[in-house]
Design an enzyme around this catalytic site. Sequence first.
Site, mmCIF file in Angstrom:
data_model
loop_
_atom_site.group_PDB
_atom_site.id
_atom_site.type_symbol
_atom_site.label_atom_id
_atom_site.label_comp_id
_atom_site.label_asym_id
_atom_site.label_seq_id
_atom_site.Cartn_x
_atom_site.Cartn_y
_atom_site.Cartn_z
ATOM 1 N N LYS A 283 0.805 -1.228 0.000
ATOM 2 C CA LYS A 283 0.000 0.000 0.000
ATOM 3 C C LYS A 283 0.835 1.274 0.000
ATOM 4 O O LYS A 283 0.397 2.310 -0.508
ATOM 5 C CB LYS A 283 -0.922 0.006 1.226
ATOM 6 C CG LYS A 283 -2.076 -0.991 1.141
ATOM 7 C CD LYS A 283 -3.158 -0.495 0.196
ATOM 8 C CE LYS A 283 -4.402 -1.376 0.278
ATOM 9 N NZ LYS A 283 -5.444 -0.909 -0.672
ATOM 10 N N SER B 103 1.196 -9.805 -0.587
ATOM 11 C CA SER B 103 0.844 -8.385 -0.507
ATOM 12 C C SER B 103 1.243 -7.698 0.789
ATOM 13 O O SER B 103 1.473 -6.492 0.789
ATOM 14 C CB SER B 103 -0.659 -8.227 -0.736
ATOM 15 O OG SER B 103 -1.378 -9.042 0.174
#
Lengths: 330, 330
Positions: A56, A307
């Site tokens: 992110k 991720s």
Amino acid sequence: MSIDLPVTFSDIRGAAERLCGVANRTPVMTSRTFDEMTGREVFFKCENFQRGGAFKFRGAYNRLSQLSADEKSRGVVAFSSGNHAQGVALAAKLLGIPAAIVMPDDAPPVKLEATRGYGAEVIVYDRLTGNREAIASQLSQERGMTLVPPFNDTRIIAGQGTAAMELLEQVPDLDAIVSPVGGGGLISGCSIAAKAMKPSIQIYGVEAVGADDGKQSLQRGEIVHIDPPNTIADGIRTQAIGTLTFTIMRKLLRDIVIVSDDEIIAALRFVIPRMKIVVEPTGAVPIAAVMQNRIPANLKRVGVIVSGGNIGMELLSEIVQATGLGSKTD
Amino acid sequence: MSIDLPVTFSDIRGAAERLCGVANRTPVMTSRTFDEMTGREVFFKCENFQRGGAFKFRGAYNRLSQLSADEKSRGVVAFSSGNHAQGVALAAKLLGIPAAIVMPDDAPPVKLEATRGYGAEVIVYDRLTGNREAIASQLSQERGMTLVPPFNDTRIIAGQGTAAMELLEQVPDLDAIVSPVGGGGLISGCSIAAKAMKPSIQIYGVEAVGADDGKQSLQRGEIVHIDPPNTIADGIRTQAIGTLTFTIMRKLLRDIVIVSDDEIIAALRFVIPRMKIVVEPTGAVPIAAVMQNRIPANLKRVGVIVSGGNIGMELLSEIVQATGLGSKTD
């Protein structure tokens, strides 16, 4: 290809320049045992080692660094109880931008603390009676803060795409990339980068049982909204993908496959003791898909986007305890 | 220097050639937060990502690959309940050599299973009534198996030294290397490599409270035997360093410093949630020494040998649970 899509490979290269020396160029890890188990060569792009503990940060920093001086001085606002909050808070701190993060008051105290730890102002709301969009929107109006969306934004998507760009620089000859799908920002950016660098590459998204809004959307040809999903993979509990990400995903994804929470936990119970890496449930989603052979057998060299690694220590403790697992590693 | 010592840098370069393409060239990781906390630049040489989950594979493979064809056909025997067992078992498997590992019958079932998982024959003995040296010696005589010692062996030491050789190739300008000290095989090999590559480098060993036989030995100028230590760092519960390792250590080590079990646990509670890597208590021993500022402040660029990651999942669960720790990462 890039003419039709809202984000181009050039945008991703620009993001990579902005992130150079700021974001971690995360390592690619491999496991002989995992390769033997799956009959493939699997390359784990370890975004759990990214700053902020997840991919992110890439999108958030790319977005925030392109604000005008005036916008920077007024600050940014985001709503998230997860990795987007930390990514925005960290990017804002590095750029000297005030940040307000709207989080539910029943979020784990450690997540509230972590976000404050990056220097952000945390604004809590009552999950039952409050409306986080309304609160964020109000802040945006009252203070002139720029709202930073979690995925449906061209600069966010371009930033996330640098993960796949790096992966293909590190391992050029991949047959496929497998990535979790939440709102679709990560897989959209990764698809654009990967298809530009290697047009024959196959992109597979992965969702959890009950969180398959992306798959339904691709099947129906329109964005499908679902009830709040209940999966352990908290990073992909989105109820709908975005307009931009839908446009990109329907064009570039080969398919979206589904894994169960038990399969996600089994993946965690492989990578943590065997590969010695701490991965969050969402990061284990694409690993589970490869473990369960949800992608075609002819795809031999597979890149997996791990991720993130922001798992709460209590959940980590629960997942690994009493597994009867030793520490054989190879 | 190398004239006086039982192992030379040339031996370590030879080991590196044997290990090339067989052992993992483990990554070096960094943490901005750890650097800020400690006021140094710290480089973690991640042997927790080594094959077998610890540096031990380096020495074992270097030793076993130099056996004669005849010795190879008769096989090897080792006694260990820890990483040496797994290192020898894995090296033997790769080289097609039969291996028998003598382990206490109260060793954790997962460790017995892991060693069998590498294809070794596991021979258990009663820890109270049996004598593992005698059992191994008997096997050695009856079957003609070669006994593979855990540390007091020139080829084992040379193999372990490749860890520091790689580290200095990866990060050339280190001021110091900090390594755990059990029997001294790792730090001896690393000292020889590091001093050959950068003569001004300072080598610090670290032991746990109650397991300070190495420090006592250096202070008294002779090998000191201690009672079985009780530290959480099971890899350094040796009661005495070896004759070869003592000779090398007294010549090349700047000092040995001591950390407590609480300090080791604090180090684990930093690296697991923050750096997202799984480390065993022994691997956290040198990390604890840097966290607690046990080495001089003028040593700014410090390499830490994270010796292994083979922590039982139940212990991992205990260590991370209820720590109140979030997952802030930077």
